[in-house]
Scaffold this motif. Structure first.
Motif, PDB file in Angstrom:
ATOM      1  N   VAL A 129      -7.884   3.955  -3.082  1.00 31.04           N
ATOM      2  CA  VAL A 129      -6.561   3.394  -2.808  1.00 31.04           C
ATOM      3  C   VAL A 129      -6.008   4.055  -1.549  1.00 31.04           C
ATOM      4  O   VAL A 129      -5.935   5.286  -1.467  1.00 31.04           O
ATOM      5  N   TYR A 130      -5.638   3.260  -0.573  1.00 30.73           N
ATOM      6  CA  TYR A 130      -5.065   3.775   0.669  1.00 30.73           C
ATOM      7  C   TYR A 130      -3.550   3.620   0.605  1.00 30.73           C
ATOM      8  O   TYR A 130      -3.035   2.519   0.444  1.00 30.73           O
ATOM      9  N   VAL A 131      -2.825   4.734   0.707  1.00 27.90           N
ATOM     10  CA  VAL A 131      -1.371   4.744   0.552  1.00 27.90           C
ATOM     11  C   VAL A 131      -0.733   5.086   1.895  1.00 27.90           C
ATOM     12  O   VAL A 131      -0.994   6.156   2.460  1.00 27.90           O
ATOM     13  N   ASN A 132       0.112   4.190   2.386  1.00 24.15           N
ATOM     14  CA  ASN A 132       0.671   4.334   3.723  1.00 24.15           C
ATOM     15  C   ASN A 132       2.086   3.762   3.732  1.00 24.15           C
ATOM     16  O   ASN A 132       2.276   2.592   3.419  1.00 24.15           O
ATOM     17  N   PHE A 133       3.083   4.563   4.075  1.00 21.09           N
ATOM     18  CA  PHE A 133       4.482   4.153   3.963  1.00 21.09           C
ATOM     19  C   PHE A 133       5.146   3.774   5.282  1.00 21.09           C
ATOM     20  O   PHE A 133       6.336   3.460   5.315  1.00 21.09           O
ATOM     21  N   GLY A 134       4.447   3.849   6.387  1.00 19.53           N
ATOM     22  CA  GLY A 134       5.025   3.427   7.650  1.00 19.53           C
ATOM     23  C   GLY A 134       5.349   4.567   8.587  1.00 19.53           C
ATOM     24  O   GLY A 134       5.252   5.739   8.242  1.00 19.53           O
ATOM     25  N   SER A 135       5.782   4.209   9.791  1.00 12.79           N
ATOM     26  CA  SER A 135       6.017   5.193  10.837  1.00 12.79           C
ATOM     27  C   SER A 135       7.426   5.751  10.838  1.00 12.79           C
ATOM     28  O   SER A 135       7.679   6.812  11.411  1.00 12.79           O
ATOM     29  N   THR A 151      12.143  -1.469  -5.217  1.00 16.31           N
ATOM     30  CA  THR A 151      12.561  -0.274  -4.480  1.00 16.31           C
ATOM     31  C   THR A 151      12.945   0.863  -5.431  1.00 16.31           C
ATOM     32  O   THR A 151      12.823   2.028  -5.077  1.00 16.31           O
ATOM     33  N   ASN A 152      13.376   0.514  -6.623  1.00 18.20           N
ATOM     34  CA  ASN A 152      13.653   1.522  -7.658  1.00 18.20           C
ATOM     35  C   ASN A 152      12.344   1.822  -8.387  1.00 18.20           C
ATOM     36  O   ASN A 152      12.170   1.542  -9.566  1.00 18.20           O
ATOM     37  N   VAL A 153      11.414   2.401  -7.651  1.00 11.29           N
ATOM     38  CA  VAL A 153      10.036   2.526  -8.097  1.00 11.29           C
ATOM     39  C   VAL A 153       9.921   3.476  -9.295  1.00 11.29           C
ATOM     40  O   VAL A 153      10.584   4.508  -9.360  1.00 11.29           O
ATOM     41  N   LYS A 154       9.031   3.082 -10.230  1.00 11.83           N
ATOM     42  CA  LYS A 154       8.738   3.906 -11.399  1.00 11.83           C
ATOM     43  C   LYS A 154       7.231   4.130 -11.491  1.00 11.83           C
ATOM     44  O   LYS A 154       6.434   3.264 -11.154  1.00 11.83           O
ATOM     45  N   ARG A 155       6.869   5.303 -11.990  1.00  7.24           N
ATOM     46  CA  ARG A 155       5.452   5.679 -12.012  1.00  7.24           C
ATOM     47  C   ARG A 155       4.595   4.720 -12.828  1.00  7.24           C
ATOM     48  O   ARG A 155       3.437   4.449 -12.468  1.00  7.24           O
ATOM     49  N   ASP A 156       5.137   4.203 -13.948  1.00  4.49           N
ATOM     50  CA  ASP A 156       4.357   3.267 -14.763  1.00  4.49           C
ATOM     51  C   ASP A 156       4.048   1.994 -13.993  1.00  4.49           C
ATOM     52  O   ASP A 156       2.940   1.438 -14.095  1.00  4.49           O
ATOM     53  N   GLU A 157       5.030   1.514 -13.217  1.00  2.00           N
ATOM     54  CA  GLU A 157       4.826   0.304 -12.419  1.00  2.00           C
ATOM     55  C   GLU A 157       3.764   0.550 -11.350  1.00  2.00           C
ATOM     56  O   GLU A 157       2.899  -0.299 -11.115  1.00  2.00           O
ATOM     57  N   VAL A 158       3.832   1.703 -10.691  1.00  2.00           N
ATOM     58  CA  VAL A 158       2.835   2.041  -9.673  1.00  2.00           C
ATOM     59  C   VAL A 158       1.445   2.080 -10.293  1.00  2.00           C
ATOM     60  O   VAL A 158       0.486   1.500  -9.766  1.00  2.00           O
ATOM     61  N   GLU A 159       1.325   2.743 -11.425  1.00  2.00           N
ATOM     62  CA  GLU A 159       0.031   2.838 -12.108  1.00  2.00           C
ATOM     63  C   GLU A 159      -0.512   1.459 -12.468  1.00  2.00           C
ATOM     64  O   GLU A 159      -1.698   1.156 -12.224  1.00  2.00           O
ATOM     65  N   ASN A 160       0.329   0.614 -13.027  1.00  2.99           N
ATOM     66  CA  ASN A 160      -0.116  -0.719 -13.449  1.00  2.99           C
ATOM     67  C   ASN A 160      -0.529  -1.581 -12.263  1.00  2.99           C
ATOM     68  O   ASN A 160      -1.535  -2.309 -12.327  1.00  2.99           O
ATOM     69  N   LEU A 161       0.240  -1.522 -11.185  1.00  2.00           N
ATOM     70  CA  LEU A 161      -0.083  -2.328 -10.015  1.00  2.00           C
ATOM     71  C   LEU A 161      -1.385  -1.864  -9.367  1.00  2.00           C
ATOM     72  O   LEU A 161      -2.195  -2.694  -8.924  1.00  2.00           O
ATOM     73  N   ILE A 162      -1.604  -0.560  -9.317  1.00  2.03           N
ATOM     74  CA  ILE A 162      -2.848  -0.046  -8.745  1.00  2.03           C
ATOM     75  C   ILE A 162      -4.044  -0.515  -9.567  1.00  2.03           C
ATOM     76  O   ILE A 162      -5.062  -0.971  -9.022  1.00  2.03           O
ATOM     77  N   ASN A 163      -3.941  -0.425 -10.878  1.00  3.40           N
ATOM     78  CA  ASN A 163      -5.050  -0.865 -11.728  1.00  3.40           C
ATOM     79  C   ASN A 163      -5.297  -2.363 -11.594  1.00  3.40           C
ATOM     80  O   ASN A 163      -6.445  -2.818 -11.618  1.00  3.40           O
ATOM     81  N   ASP A 215      12.868  11.516  -5.387  1.00  7.33           N
ATOM     82  CA  ASP A 215      12.540  10.827  -6.639  1.00  7.33           C
ATOM     83  C   ASP A 215      11.538   9.701  -6.403  1.00  7.33           C
ATOM     84  O   ASP A 215      10.599   9.510  -7.193  1.00  7.33           O
ATOM     85  N   GLN A 216      11.735   8.919  -5.330  1.00 11.05           N
ATOM     86  CA  GLN A 216      10.805   7.832  -5.031  1.00 11.05           C
ATOM     87  C   GLN A 216       9.406   8.380  -4.756  1.00 11.05           C
ATOM     88  O   GLN A 216       8.401   7.850  -5.252  1.00 11.05           O
ATOM     89  N   LEU A 217       9.328   9.432  -3.962  1.00 14.58           N
ATOM     90  CA  LEU A 217       8.034  10.042  -3.651  1.00 14.58           C
ATOM     91  C   LEU A 217       7.359  10.577  -4.906  1.00 14.58           C
ATOM     92  O   LEU A 217       6.153  10.418  -5.094  1.00 14.58           O
ATOM     93  N   LEU A 218       8.139  11.197  -5.761  1.00 14.32           N
ATOM     94  CA  LEU A 218       7.590  11.766  -6.986  1.00 14.32           C
ATOM     95  C   LEU A 218       7.041  10.669  -7.903  1.00 14.32           C
ATOM     96  O   LEU A 218       5.957  10.818  -8.483  1.00 14.32           O
ATOM     97  N   GLU A 219       7.762   9.556  -8.011  1.00 18.23           N
ATOM     98  CA  GLU A 219       7.302   8.454  -8.848  1.00 18.23           C
ATOM     99  C   GLU A 219       6.019   7.853  -8.296  1.00 18.23           C
ATOM    100  O   GLU A 219       5.087   7.526  -9.045  1.00 18.23           O
ATOM    101  N   PHE A 220       5.950   7.671  -6.966  1.00 17.38           N
ATOM    102  CA  PHE A 220       4.722   7.172  -6.354  1.00 17.38           C
ATOM    103  C   PHE A 220       3.563   8.133  -6.616  1.00 17.38           C
ATOM    104  O   PHE A 220       2.450   7.708  -6.966  1.00 17.38           O
ATOM    105  N   ALA A 221       3.816   9.422  -6.441  1.00 17.25           N
ATOM    106  CA  ALA A 221       2.758  10.422  -6.608  1.00 17.25           C
ATOM    107  C   ALA A 221       2.202  10.428  -8.028  1.00 17.25           C
ATOM    108  O   ALA A 221       0.985  10.423  -8.238  1.00 17.25           O
ATOM    109  N   TRP A 222       3.094  10.413  -9.030  1.00 16.64           N
ATOM    110  CA  TRP A 222       2.627  10.415 -10.419  1.00 16.64           C
ATOM    111  C   TRP A 222       1.955   9.094 -10.786  1.00 16.64           C
ATOM    112  O   TRP A 222       0.995   9.068 -11.564  1.00 16.64           O
ATOM    113  N   GLY A 223       2.459   7.991 -10.239  1.00 15.58           N
ATOM    114  CA  GLY A 223       1.806   6.710 -10.488  1.00 15.58           C
ATOM    115  C   GLY A 223       0.387   6.691  -9.970  1.00 15.58           C
ATOM    116  O   GLY A 223      -0.540   6.202 -10.634  1.00 15.58           O
TER     117      GLY A 223
END
Length: 311
Positions: free
Chosen positions: A171-177, A251-263, A184-192
């Motif tokens: 998975v390539y993760v890239n948030f822009g320039s 934009t109100n990102v949650k770790r469970d959503e990140v995990e599910n979308l990645i899978n 909190d957003q970064l933490l949720e992405f990281a745990w997801g």
């Protein structure tokens, strides 16, 4: 910027405007004044950002099929009638018709509706020459090897690790320039990402977090400091709805959503279809930027019909 147009006219030089983003961004700017006239902007107050108003259909701009306010550049989300950023774009758009050529970093199949609206109702001097990185690959000149489109210094140490992984497994993760996120957003992405159990390459920019250093959690993951890709609302619209090669995340990102979308993207049927579409777009890109492709031929036209023309 309109002052460059004035300078070119004073010196009898050709005026070539380059839109480095997708053509729809340029097209949207042309219609900011229309949004004012229709009363769509400015917003009455900041509650309009969260009360569902952004889902309002934009049916006053031909070429934008089924677009919502949330799909337009986010700097139109204003409450001030005299917002300086929007005023700047409106003023600049008033001068676009004076250009000798307008060049877009795209090709016709990617944005046919928008480009047709531009061709037939506004401008006749449009040239699609993208994607520029693919076009650059066609040149045999070694002195161009150092050219690139990155805003940040590249760090290639991660490539050895990446080469050790199976194809289509990372998975390539890239948030822009320029994107800034909350802790909190970064933490949720990281745990997801961690919870998905998929290997990933996470690109962390030193100033991504606007409030505190990132080193507190970066060492926990396989990361590489480098550059990010910012997915603006308009780009998101095309990626997710028009080209169907991405999934939008709240934009109100949650770790469970990140995990599910990645899978879903890595292992699900939807992800498989997206990869197929990406390969189709890749073939179209290679065709358009080949020696006989439209993008390369349009670049040649810009040089011969515009740049070398006597004014």
């Amino acid at each position: 910027m309109s002052f460059t147009i004035q300078a070119a006219e004073e010196h009898a030089l050709p005026i070539v405007l380059l839109s480095p983003d997708i053509a729809c961004m340029f097209f949207s700017a042309l219609h900011f004044r229309t949004l004012f006239k229709k009363g769509l902007i400015p917003f009455n107050d900041k509650s309009y950002l969260t009360n569902g108003y952004l889902d309002t259909k934009v049916d006053c701009v031909p070429g934008l099929k089924n677009f919502r306010l949330k799909d337009l550049p986010d700097f139109i989300r204003i409450t001030d009638q005299n917002d300086s950023m929007v005023e700047f774009f409106i003023e600049a758009a008033n001068h676009f018709h004076r250009a000798s050529a307008i060049v877009f970093n795209t090709y016709n199949e990617l944005e046919s509706d928008v480009l047709n609206a531009l061709y037939y109702s506004m401008f006749s001097c449009l040239y699609t020459i993208g994607p520029l990185p693919s076009l650059l690959n066609q040149t045999p000149h070694s002195h161009l090897a150092s050219l690139g489109s990155n805003l940040w210094k590249e760090d290639t140490k991660c490539l050895e690790w990446l080469e050790s992984k199976e194809p289509e497994s990372v998975v390539y993760v890239n948030f822009g320039s320029i994107t800034v996120m909350t802790p909190d957003q970064l933490l949720e992405f990281a745990w997801g990402l961690a919870n998905s159990k998929k290997p990933f390459l996470c690109i962390i920019r030193p100033d991504l977090d606007g409030t505190q250093p990132l080193k507190a959690f970066v060492p926990e993951f396989q990361c590489c400091v480098g550059h990010f890709l910012l997915i603006r609302p308009t780009n998101c619209r095309f990626i997710c709805s028009e080209w169907e090669i991405g999934i939008e995340i709240n934009t109100n990102v949650k770790r469970d959503e990140v995990e599910n979308l990645i899978n879903e993207l890595m292992s699900g049927e939807k992800g498989k279809k997206m990869r197929q579409k990406v390969m189709e777009l890749k073939k179209k890109t290679e065709k358009n930027t080949s020696p006989a492709g439209h993008s390369l031929m349009n670049l040649d036209k810009v040089i011969k019909e515009v740049m070398l023309k006597q004014y």
